[in-house]
Design a protein around this motif. Structure first.
Motif, mmCIF file in Angstrom:
data_model
loop_
_atom_site.group_PDB
_atom_site.id
_atom_site.type_symbol
_atom_site.label_atom_id
_atom_site.label_comp_id
_atom_site.label_asym_id
_atom_site.label_seq_id
_atom_site.Cartn_x
_atom_site.Cartn_y
_atom_site.Cartn_z
ATOM 1 N N ALA A 1 0.820 -1.214 0.000
ATOM 2 C CA ALA A 1 0.000 0.000 0.000
ATOM 3 C C ALA A 1 0.858 1.270 0.000
ATOM 4 O O ALA A 1 0.474 2.287 -0.583
ATOM 5 C CB ALA A 1 -0.926 0.005 1.209
ATOM 6 N N LEU A 2 2.022 1.221 0.624
ATOM 7 C CA LEU A 2 2.871 2.408 0.755
ATOM 8 C C LEU A 2 4.030 2.448 -0.240
ATOM 9 O O LEU A 2 4.811 3.399 -0.245
ATOM 10 C CB LEU A 2 3.445 2.488 2.177
ATOM 11 C CG LEU A 2 2.440 2.547 3.326
ATOM 12 C CD1 LEU A 2 3.172 2.564 4.657
ATOM 13 C CD2 LEU A 2 1.523 3.737 3.196
ATOM 14 N N ALA A 3 4.116 1.442 -1.105
ATOM 15 C CA ALA A 3 5.307 1.247 -1.937
ATOM 16 C C ALA A 3 5.729 2.465 -2.747
ATOM 17 O O ALA A 3 6.906 2.779 -2.813
ATOM 18 C CB ALA A 3 5.096 0.057 -2.871
ATOM 19 N N TRP A 4 4.814 3.168 -3.381
ATOM 20 C CA TRP A 4 5.203 4.255 -4.266
ATOM 21 C C TRP A 4 4.924 5.630 -3.684
ATOM 22 O O TRP A 4 4.985 6.620 -4.389
ATOM 23 C CB TRP A 4 4.511 4.095 -5.614
ATOM 24 C CG TRP A 4 4.984 2.844 -6.276
ATOM 25 C CD1 TRP A 4 4.313 1.666 -6.361
ATOM 26 C CD2 TRP A 4 6.258 2.617 -6.880
ATOM 27 N NE1 TRP A 4 5.085 0.719 -7.004
ATOM 28 C CE2 TRP A 4 6.281 1.287 -7.331
ATOM 29 C CE3 TRP A 4 7.383 3.407 -7.088
ATOM 30 C CZ2 TRP A 4 7.379 0.729 -7.976
ATOM 31 C CZ3 TRP A 4 8.472 2.853 -7.734
ATOM 32 C CH2 TRP A 4 8.466 1.535 -8.164
ATOM 33 N N MET A 5 4.619 5.671 -2.393
ATOM 34 C CA MET A 5 4.371 6.963 -1.752
ATOM 35 C C MET A 5 5.688 7.592 -1.315
ATOM 36 O O MET A 5 6.640 6.896 -0.992
ATOM 37 C CB MET A 5 3.449 6.792 -0.548
ATOM 38 C CG MET A 5 2.064 6.356 -0.898
ATOM 39 S SD MET A 5 1.081 6.293 0.606
ATOM 40 C CE MET A 5 -0.516 5.938 -0.061
ATOM 41 N N ARG A 6 5.707 8.908 -1.305
ATOM 42 C CA ARG A 6 6.891 9.646 -0.868
ATOM 43 C C ARG A 6 6.484 10.483 0.334
ATOM 44 O O ARG A 6 5.463 11.158 0.313
ATOM 45 C CB ARG A 6 7.383 10.556 -1.989
ATOM 46 C CG ARG A 6 8.641 11.294 -1.642
ATOM 47 C CD ARG A 6 9.183 11.995 -2.890
ATOM 48 N NE ARG A 6 10.367 12.738 -2.548
ATOM 49 C CZ ARG A 6 10.374 14.034 -2.283
ATOM 50 N NH1 ARG A 6 9.264 14.737 -2.339
ATOM 51 N NH2 ARG A 6 11.508 14.643 -1.980
ATOM 52 N N PHE A 7 7.281 10.431 1.379
ATOM 53 C CA PHE A 7 6.973 11.148 2.614
ATOM 54 C C PHE A 7 8.072 12.146 2.920
ATOM 55 O O PHE A 7 9.256 11.824 2.838
ATOM 56 C CB PHE A 7 6.808 10.158 3.773
ATOM 57 C CG PHE A 7 5.761 9.116 3.500
ATOM 58 C CD1 PHE A 7 4.418 9.416 3.607
ATOM 59 C CD2 PHE A 7 6.123 7.838 3.094
ATOM 60 C CE1 PHE A 7 3.447 8.471 3.334
ATOM 61 C CE2 PHE A 7 5.169 6.883 2.816
ATOM 62 C CZ PHE A 7 3.825 7.199 2.937
ATOM 63 N N GLU A 8 7.663 13.342 3.263
ATOM 64 C CA GLU A 8 8.618 14.400 3.601
ATOM 65 C C GLU A 8 9.123 14.261 5.034
ATOM 66 O O GLU A 8 10.142 14.837 5.387
ATOM 67 C CB GLU A 8 7.960 15.771 3.424
ATOM 68 C CG GLU A 8 7.527 16.063 1.993
ATOM 69 C CD GLU A 8 8.707 16.216 1.047
ATOM 70 O OE1 GLU A 8 9.793 16.655 1.488
ATOM 71 O OE2 GLU A 8 8.542 15.899 -0.145
ATOM 72 N N SER A 9 8.394 13.499 5.861
ATOM 73 C CA SER A 9 8.788 13.370 7.270
ATOM 74 C C SER A 9 8.279 12.046 7.835
ATOM 75 O O SER A 9 7.394 11.406 7.252
ATOM 76 C CB SER A 9 8.203 14.526 8.093
ATOM 77 O OG SER A 9 6.786 14.411 8.134
ATOM 78 N N ILE A 10 8.833 11.686 8.963
ATOM 79 C CA ILE A 10 8.365 10.493 9.681
ATOM 80 C C ILE A 10 6.908 10.689 10.090
ATOM 81 O O ILE A 10 6.113 9.749 10.041
ATOM 82 C CB ILE A 10 9.247 10.226 10.920
ATOM 83 C CG1 ILE A 10 10.668 9.842 10.485
ATOM 84 C CG2 ILE A 10 8.646 9.135 11.806
ATOM 85 C CD1 ILE A 10 10.769 8.535 9.737
ATOM 86 N N ALA A 11 6.544 11.907 10.459
ATOM 87 C CA ALA A 11 5.160 12.191 10.858
ATOM 88 C C ALA A 11 4.191 11.880 9.720
ATOM 89 O O ALA A 11 3.112 11.312 9.946
ATOM 90 C CB ALA A 11 5.021 13.638 11.308
ATOM 91 N N GLN A 12 4.556 12.219 8.486
ATOM 92 C CA GLN A 12 3.700 11.914 7.338
ATOM 93 C C GLN A 12 3.583 10.400 7.129
ATOM 94 O O GLN A 12 2.504 9.892 6.819
ATOM 95 C CB GLN A 12 4.229 12.577 6.080
ATOM 96 C CG GLN A 12 3.994 14.062 6.028
ATOM 97 C CD GLN A 12 4.510 14.671 4.723
ATOM 98 O OE1 GLN A 12 5.184 14.013 3.936
ATOM 99 N NE2 GLN A 12 4.192 15.936 4.510
ATOM 100 N N LEU A 13 4.683 9.702 7.293
ATOM 101 C CA LEU A 13 4.657 8.248 7.185
ATOM 102 C C LEU A 13 3.757 7.662 8.265
ATOM 103 O O LEU A 13 2.928 6.791 7.991
ATOM 104 C CB LEU A 13 6.070 7.677 7.291
ATOM 105 C CG LEU A 13 6.173 6.150 7.384
ATOM 106 C CD1 LEU A 13 5.576 5.480 6.154
ATOM 107 C CD2 LEU A 13 7.631 5.742 7.585
ATOM 108 N N GLN A 14 3.893 8.149 9.488
ATOM 109 C CA GLN A 14 3.055 7.662 10.582
ATOM 110 C C GLN A 14 1.572 7.909 10.296
ATOM 111 O O GLN A 14 0.731 7.051 10.563
ATOM 112 C CB GLN A 14 3.450 8.327 11.901
ATOM 113 C CG GLN A 14 4.796 7.861 12.413
ATOM 114 C CD GLN A 14 5.277 8.672 13.601
ATOM 115 O OE1 GLN A 14 5.062 9.874 13.688
ATOM 116 N NE2 GLN A 14 5.938 7.993 14.532
#
Length: 75
Positions: free
Chosen positions: A43-56
């Motif tokens: 589900a998260l494979a192609w997502m890009r996150f600017e921060s750990i908070a966004q990933l969380q």
């Protein structure tokens, strides 16, 4: 029990009403949490996150969308 080295003990007191079932070592197909990790990573494979908070936040959204039946099927 998954037979991982970290999950082994020299002695263990097992109650009479408990039966230990051993999984083959290194067998993610029968380990419930491995199926969950696989689905989450997909589900998260192609997502890009600017921060750990966004990933969380993305992980939280994904977990919250799981149905009770999906969670129950992880047994």
């Amino acid at each position: 029990m998954d037979n991982a080295r970290a999950h082994q003990a020299d002695s263990l007191n097992v109650p009479d009403n408990v039966i230990l079932l051993f999984q083959p070592p290194y067998c993610p197909e029968v380990n419930s949490i491995e199926r969950l990790w696989h689905d989450l990573k997909r589900a998260l494979a192609w997502m890009r996150f600017e921060s750990i908070a966004q990933l969380q936040q993305a992980i939280t959204r994904w977990v919250n969308q799981l149905s009770p039946q999906e969670v129950k099927s992880l047994k």
